[in-house]
Design a protein around this motif. Structure first.
Motif, short mmCIF file in Angstrom:
data_model
loop_
_atom_site.label_atom_id
_atom_site.label_comp_id
_atom_site.label_asym_id
_atom_site.label_seq_id
_atom_site.Cartn_x
_atom_site.Cartn_y
_atom_site.Cartn_z
N SER A 177 21.36 -25.80 -0.75
CA SER A 177 21.71 -25.66 -2.16
C SER A 177 23.13 -26.18 -2.42
N GLY A 178 23.98 -26.14 -1.39
CA GLY A 178 25.38 -26.56 -1.55
C GLY A 178 26.30 -25.40 -1.88
N LEU A 179 25.74 -24.22 -2.08
CA LEU A 179 26.53 -23.07 -2.54
C LEU A 179 27.54 -22.61 -1.49
N THR A 180 27.12 -22.58 -0.22
CA THR A 180 28.04 -22.14 0.85
C THR A 180 29.23 -23.10 0.96
N LEU A 181 28.92 -24.37 0.96
CA LEU A 181 29.97 -25.38 1.11
C LEU A 181 30.90 -25.40 -0.09
N SER A 182 30.36 -25.20 -1.26
CA SER A 182 31.17 -25.19 -2.46
C SER A 182 32.18 -24.04 -2.40
N TYR A 183 31.73 -22.90 -1.91
CA TYR A 183 32.63 -21.76 -1.74
C TYR A 183 33.71 -22.09 -0.69
N LEU A 184 33.29 -22.66 0.43
CA LEU A 184 34.24 -23.00 1.51
C LEU A 184 35.30 -24.00 1.05
N LEU A 185 34.86 -25.01 0.31
CA LEU A 185 35.79 -26.02 -0.18
C LEU A 185 36.85 -25.40 -1.08
N LYS A 186 36.39 -24.53 -1.96
CA LYS A 186 37.31 -23.88 -2.90
C LYS A 186 38.31 -23.01 -2.12
N ASN A 187 37.77 -22.27 -1.17
CA ASN A 187 38.60 -21.36 -0.37
C ASN A 187 39.65 -22.14 0.44
N LEU A 188 39.21 -23.20 1.11
CA LEU A 188 40.14 -23.94 1.97
C LEU A 188 41.13 -24.77 1.15
N ARG A 189 40.68 -25.28 0.01
CA ARG A 189 41.58 -26.06 -0.85
C ARG A 189 42.77 -25.22 -1.29
N SER A 190 42.55 -23.93 -1.51
CA SER A 190 43.63 -23.05 -1.98
C SER A 190 44.71 -22.86 -0.91
N ARG A 191 44.41 -23.27 0.34
CA ARG A 191 45.40 -23.14 1.43
C ARG A 191 46.25 -24.40 1.58
N LYS A 192 46.06 -25.33 0.64
CA LYS A 192 46.87 -26.56 0.54
C LYS A 192 46.87 -27.46 1.79
N PRO A 193 45.69 -27.86 2.28
CA PRO A 193 45.66 -28.86 3.35
C PRO A 193 46.11 -30.21 2.79
N ALA A 194 46.53 -31.13 3.68
CA ALA A 194 46.90 -32.48 3.23
C ALA A 194 45.66 -33.21 2.72
N SER A 195 44.53 -32.99 3.38
CA SER A 195 43.26 -33.55 2.92
C SER A 195 42.13 -32.63 3.35
N LEU A 196 41.02 -32.74 2.64
CA LEU A 196 39.88 -31.86 2.90
C LEU A 196 38.59 -32.66 2.69
N GLU A 197 37.83 -32.87 3.76
CA GLU A 197 36.58 -33.63 3.68
C GLU A 197 35.48 -32.86 4.40
N VAL A 198 34.25 -33.36 4.22
CA VAL A 198 33.10 -32.69 4.82
C VAL A 198 32.28 -33.67 5.66
N CYS A 199 31.84 -33.20 6.81
CA CYS A 199 30.90 -33.95 7.64
C CYS A 199 29.70 -33.04 7.89
N ALA A 200 28.56 -33.42 7.33
CA ALA A 200 27.35 -32.60 7.49
C ALA A 200 26.30 -33.40 8.25
N LEU A 201 25.67 -32.77 9.22
CA LEU A 201 24.64 -33.46 9.99
C LEU A 201 23.42 -33.78 9.12
N LEU A 202 23.00 -32.79 8.31
CA LEU A 202 21.79 -32.94 7.51
C LEU A 202 22.06 -32.58 6.06
N THR A 203 21.30 -33.18 5.16
CA THR A 203 21.37 -32.78 3.77
C THR A 203 19.97 -32.84 3.17
#
Ligand code: IMP
Ligand code: MG
Length: 183
Positions: free
Chosen positions: A103-129
């Motif tokens: 559904s993308g819901l887990t990843l969307s939560y993770l992205l929001k959570n990790l973005r708030s920690r101010k990384p220099a960059s934030l990307e995703v690598c998923a084996l399957l979609t």
């Protein structure tokens, strides 16, 4: 009881060839960066272990464990952190390594959570979609395989904690799911 393991969707050799290809792309893109692979437990463990060993750039590895409430085959989108990262990620180049985007819901939560920690960059690598199942729009820079809307197991992916250790990705037979849920 029906044997739950159905057709092979992605075989062992295909997995390894794709991971080598992804690793080569990531190695180019992260040359000179401060790469941290963030694996999402437990499904991404096998993928992360194989992917990390194809990289020619240095990287750190950290893990998060999250749970999303729901049934064995459907996530609800309400995510809870069971294990957080061991280290801060501010200023670092974060690549989330996921087993599957459904559904993308887990990843969307993770992205929001990790973005708030101010990384220099934030990307995703998923084996399957599974594009047909997507309920939320997501940017995912590296994707292994697009698969149809079937529940799959193997190479880290589980059905109620079983079948993670299969060396390939296989569909779970619909009849087996129906037997379990009484549908
Ligand atoms: P989402 O929040 O719906 O995108 O679901 C993401 C998580 O659900 C993944 O990280 C998997 O752990 C699990 N999941 C989704 N689809 C499957 C599947 O077909 N087989 C096994 N686990 C799955
Ligand atoms: Mg799971």
């Amino acid at each position: 009881m029906t044997d739950p393991i159905g057709d092979t969707l992605v075989g062992r050799d295909e997995l390894m060839a794709k991971i080598t290809e992804l690793g080569a792309r990531i190695s180019i893109d992260y040359e000179g960066k401060d790469l941290v692979l963030v694996g999402v437990l437990k499904g991404a463990v096998f993928f992360l272990a194989d992917l990390a060993r194809t990289l020619t750039v240095p990287c750190a590895i950290d893990f998060m464990a999250v749970t999303s409430y729901g049934s064995a085959t459907d996530s609800s989108g309400v995510v809870r952190i069971l294990k957080d990262l061991d280290h801060p990620i501010e200023g670092r180049d974060i690549l989330i390594v996921e087993d599957i985007i459904d559904s993308g819901l887990t990843l969307s939560y993770l992205l929001k959570n990790l973005r708030s920690r101010k990384p220099a960059s934030l990307e995703v690598c998923a084996l399957l979609t599974k594009p047909e199942r997507r309920r939320i729009n997501l940017e995912c820079r590296y994707i292994g395989f697009e698969i149809p809307n079937v529940f799959v197991v193997g190479y880290g992916l589980d059905w109620d904690e079983r079948y993670r250790t299969l060396d390939h990705v296989a569909g779970v037979r619909a009849a087996a799911i129906a037997e379990l849920t009484g549908a």
